[in-house]
Scaffold this motif. Structure first.
Motif, PDB file in Angstrom:
ATOM      1  N   GLN A  70       0.838  -1.209   0.000  1.00 23.46           N
ATOM      2  CA  GLN A  70       0.000   0.000   0.000  1.00 23.46           C
ATOM      3  C   GLN A  70       0.867   1.251   0.000  1.00 23.46           C
ATOM      4  O   GLN A  70       0.548   2.234  -0.683  1.00 23.46           O
ATOM      5  CB  GLN A  70      -0.922  -0.022   1.220  1.00 23.46           C
ATOM      6  CG  GLN A  70      -1.970  -1.116   1.156  1.00 23.46           C
ATOM      7  CD  GLN A  70      -2.690  -1.330   2.480  1.00 23.46           C
ATOM      8  OE1 GLN A  70      -2.206  -0.945   3.546  1.00 23.46           O
ATOM      9  NE2 GLN A  70      -3.858  -1.949   2.427  1.00 23.46           N
ATOM     10  N   PHE A 118     -14.670   7.037   6.142  1.00 24.01           N
ATOM     11  CA  PHE A 118     -13.914   5.993   5.440  1.00 24.01           C
ATOM     12  C   PHE A 118     -14.788   4.794   5.062  1.00 24.01           C
ATOM     13  O   PHE A 118     -14.690   4.290   3.937  1.00 24.01           O
ATOM     14  CB  PHE A 118     -12.715   5.554   6.266  1.00 24.01           C
ATOM     15  CG  PHE A 118     -11.615   6.596   6.318  1.00 24.01           C
ATOM     16  CD1 PHE A 118     -10.828   6.844   5.216  1.00 24.01           C
ATOM     17  CD2 PHE A 118     -11.391   7.334   7.466  1.00 24.01           C
ATOM     18  CE1 PHE A 118      -9.826   7.805   5.244  1.00 24.01           C
ATOM     19  CE2 PHE A 118     -10.393   8.298   7.518  1.00 24.01           C
ATOM     20  CZ  PHE A 118      -9.611   8.539   6.404  1.00 24.01           C
ATOM     21  N   VAL A 126     -13.179   3.492  -5.280  1.00 30.62           N
ATOM     22  CA  VAL A 126     -11.722   3.366  -5.383  1.00 30.62           C
ATOM     23  C   VAL A 126     -11.341   2.836  -6.764  1.00 30.62           C
ATOM     24  O   VAL A 126     -10.386   3.317  -7.392  1.00 30.62           O
ATOM     25  CB  VAL A 126     -11.176   2.446  -4.273  1.00 30.62           C
ATOM     26  CG1 VAL A 126      -9.679   2.214  -4.444  1.00 30.62           C
ATOM     27  CG2 VAL A 126     -11.463   3.055  -2.893  1.00 30.62           C
ATOM     28  N   CYS A 147      -6.151  -1.941  -1.690  1.00 29.82           N
ATOM     29  CA  CYS A 147      -6.435  -0.793  -0.818  1.00 29.82           C
ATOM     30  C   CYS A 147      -7.750  -0.898  -0.048  1.00 29.82           C
ATOM     31  O   CYS A 147      -8.016  -0.055   0.822  1.00 29.82           O
ATOM     32  CB  CYS A 147      -6.460   0.499  -1.648  1.00 29.82           C
ATOM     33  SG  CYS A 147      -4.885   0.886  -2.443  1.00 29.82           S
ATOM     34  N   ILE A 148      -8.571  -1.901  -0.359  1.00 28.77           N
ATOM     35  CA  ILE A 148      -9.901  -2.016   0.241  1.00 28.77           C
ATOM     36  C   ILE A 148      -9.961  -3.210   1.185  1.00 28.77           C
ATOM     37  O   ILE A 148      -9.333  -4.244   0.951  1.00 28.77           O
ATOM     38  CB  ILE A 148     -10.969  -2.152  -0.870  1.00 28.77           C
ATOM     39  CG1 ILE A 148     -11.215  -0.801  -1.532  1.00 28.77           C
ATOM     40  CG2 ILE A 148     -12.264  -2.721  -0.335  1.00 28.77           C
ATOM     41  CD1 ILE A 148     -11.970   0.203  -0.659  1.00 28.77           C
ATOM     42  N   GLU A 152     -14.624  -1.306   2.190  1.00 27.85           N
ATOM     43  CA  GLU A 152     -14.482   0.063   2.679  1.00 27.85           C
ATOM     44  C   GLU A 152     -13.003   0.402   2.813  1.00 27.85           C
ATOM     45  O   GLU A 152     -12.148  -0.487   2.835  1.00 27.85           O
ATOM     46  CB  GLU A 152     -15.187   0.253   4.021  1.00 27.85           C
ATOM     47  CG  GLU A 152     -14.653  -0.593   5.148  1.00 27.85           C
ATOM     48  CD  GLU A 152     -15.480  -0.459   6.420  1.00 27.85           C
ATOM     49  OE1 GLU A 152     -14.870  -0.185   7.482  1.00 27.85           O
ATOM     50  OE2 GLU A 152     -16.708  -0.634   6.380  1.00 27.85           O
ATOM     51  N   LEU A 153     -12.707   1.696   2.862  1.00 27.33           N
ATOM     52  CA  LEU A 153     -11.331   2.110   3.092  1.00 27.33           C
ATOM     53  C   LEU A 153     -10.975   1.808   4.540  1.00 27.33           C
ATOM     54  O   LEU A 153     -11.615   2.315   5.461  1.00 27.33           O
ATOM     55  CB  LEU A 153     -11.172   3.620   2.837  1.00 27.33           C
ATOM     56  CG  LEU A 153     -11.099   4.095   1.392  1.00 27.33           C
ATOM     57  CD1 LEU A 153     -10.930   5.609   1.349  1.00 27.33           C
ATOM     58  CD2 LEU A 153      -9.958   3.420   0.635  1.00 27.33           C
ATOM     59  N   GLN A 155      -9.357   2.072   8.043  1.00 24.90           N
ATOM     60  CA  GLN A 155      -8.617   3.012   8.876  1.00 24.90           C
ATOM     61  C   GLN A 155      -7.442   2.253   9.478  1.00 24.90           C
ATOM     62  O   GLN A 155      -7.621   1.380  10.298  1.00 24.90           O
ATOM     63  CB  GLN A 155      -9.520   3.580   9.963  1.00 24.90           C
ATOM     64  CG  GLN A 155     -10.663   4.426   9.410  1.00 24.90           C
ATOM     65  CD  GLN A 155     -11.435   5.114  10.515  1.00 24.90           C
ATOM     66  OE1 GLN A 155     -10.923   5.964  11.212  1.00 24.90           O
ATOM     67  NE2 GLN A 155     -12.692   4.731  10.673  1.00 24.90           N
ATOM     68  N   THR A 159      -2.834   4.099   2.518  1.00 25.89           N
ATOM     69  CA  THR A 159      -3.441   4.636   1.299  1.00 25.89           C
ATOM     70  C   THR A 159      -4.802   5.286   1.535  1.00 25.89           C
ATOM     71  O   THR A 159      -5.251   6.096   0.716  1.00 25.89           O
ATOM     72  CB  THR A 159      -3.632   3.497   0.278  1.00 25.89           C
ATOM     73  OG1 THR A 159      -4.098   2.328   0.962  1.00 25.89           O
ATOM     74  CG2 THR A 159      -2.345   3.176  -0.443  1.00 25.89           C
ATOM     75  N   SER A 160      -5.465   4.957   2.631  1.00 25.47           N
ATOM     76  CA  SER A 160      -6.861   5.365   2.811  1.00 25.47           C
ATOM     77  C   SER A 160      -7.086   6.881   2.831  1.00 25.47           C
ATOM     78  O   SER A 160      -7.966   7.384   2.121  1.00 25.47           O
ATOM     79  CB  SER A 160      -7.438   4.723   4.076  1.00 25.47           C
ATOM     80  OG  SER A 160      -7.535   3.324   3.925  1.00 25.47           O
ATOM     81  N   ALA A 164      -9.196   8.898  -0.083  1.00 27.54           N
ATOM     82  CA  ALA A 164     -10.398   9.647   0.292  1.00 27.54           C
ATOM     83  C   ALA A 164     -10.330  11.072  -0.250  1.00 27.54           C
ATOM     84  O   ALA A 164     -11.336  11.621  -0.728  1.00 27.54           O
ATOM     85  CB  ALA A 164     -10.559   9.654   1.811  1.00 27.54           C
TER      86      ALA A 164
END
Length: 340
Positions: A70, A118, A126, A147-148, A152-153, A155, A159-160, A164
């Motif tokens: 990431q 997030f 994404v 990245c997922i 969801e992104l 936390q 990369t999150s 965003a």
């Protein structure tokens, strides 16, 4: 967000297949494809106390190998794409300090919070972001998968926050345009929106909410704050009334902790405050607070760090240096102990 994202994306313009992506990353073949098709197995979930008693923030922390992948995406792809100038969170050369300066000495401040920020950004958004960088569908899908987590992104992934910011580019531009038209200042730090001016700004809340809703985000009404002349004004934990400064109770709390450790010893102090984690965790917490202070009040922060170095009989400041990403990630600092 515009139809295409402007990006130099240096060094990755030749990525047209999964194998080319893997080789660019320098990742073991077996591990790479395992991540793509079962990436949920490479996270651990932890809960960090929030300021409100009984409330917790969920962190999904990737394994070190996945985190390195990431980080490669962040450094080699995402950072090559510009975000809106009013996005202050986790952007090189921007910080909670630059965020606060935008609202310094303003008479009125409106603070809004985007609910489940997030988690509201899923695989589809994404994937669309990477496609707009002209990556082939297969590569875009792979990048999004890396990245997922649970659609969801997460936390806890490096990369999150920047992803965003890219997802919110058009939203930021529309809110910025609305505020600029009426002589107001706008910034967004992750899920925290701040709008300020020298005349009443509260009327703009409904208009901003309409814009936010149109991008499938919603406000957490319980966290809306309206500050007027005479109020103590804080923006991302920093006092912005006349000059930027750290809240007095934060400095007082750190000073008291140092005093009682000197007086009673670290172990007895930890028992007294009922700190449940390790002593090393608490030391990191103290250095984290001192680093936060140094970001705002340099001399005072350095003074606290020197006191901590003396207190723990070491000259290992580097070991405990806290970057802003770490400081605000809630990964190792119990922010429930801080009133910011």
């Amino acid at each position: 967000m515009s139809e295409k994202l402007n990006s130099t994306v240096l060094n990755v313009d030749s990525i047209t297949s999964l194998e080319e992506l893997r080789k660019k990353m320098g990742v073991n073949k077996k591990y790479f494809y395992k991540v793509l098709f079962s990436h949920d197995k490479f996270y651990r979930e932890i809960e960090i106390p929030k300021r409100k008693s009984g409330k917790f923030r969920k962190l999904s922390v990737p394994s070190m190998a996945l985190k390195n992948m990431q980080r490669w995406i962040l450094d080699n792809i995402l950072y090559e794409v510009g975000v809106n100038e009013k996005a202050m969170g986790f952007v090189p050369s921007r910080s909670i300090i630059t965020n606060a300066y935008n609202h310094l000495a303003k008479k009125y401040i409106l603070k809004l919070d985007i609910k489940d920020f997030f988690p509201s950004i899923g695989f589809g958004r994404v994937l669309s972001t990477f496609k707009k960088l002209n990556f082939p569908s297969e590569v875009s899908s792979a990048l999004a998968n890396i990245c997922i987590y649970k659609n969801e992104l997460p936390q806890g992934a490096p990369t999150s926050p920047y992803l965003a910011n890219l997802v919110c580019r058009n939203m930021d531009s529309r809110i910025q345009g609305l505020c600029k038209k009426h002589g107001l200042n706008y910034t967004r730090y992750a899920d925290d929106i701040t709008i300020s001016g020298n005349r009443r700004v509260f009327w703009v809340e409904k208009e901003v909410e309409k814009i936010i809703n149109s991008y499938h985000f919603f406000l957490n009404k319980e966290k809306t704050v309206r500050l007027k002349p005479g109020d103590c004004k804080r923006v991302t934990g920093i006092v912005v009334n006349e000059k930027i400064s750290v809240p007095k109770n934060l400095k007082r709390g750190l000073r008291q902790s140092i005093y009682y450790i000197k007086k009673n010893g670290l172990d007895d102090h930890l028992k007294w405050i009922q700190f449940k984690e390790s002593s090393d965790q608490y030391i990191k917490y103290l250095y984290g607070v001192a680093s936060f202070i140094r970001m705002v009040e340099i001399e005072k922060g350095i003074e606290f760090i020197e006191q901590l170095n003396t207190l723990f009989n070491q000259n290992q400041e580097v070991e405990y240096q806290i970057s802003e990403d770490e400081l605000l990630s809630f990964d190792h600092i119990d922010w429930s102990l801080l009133d910011i």
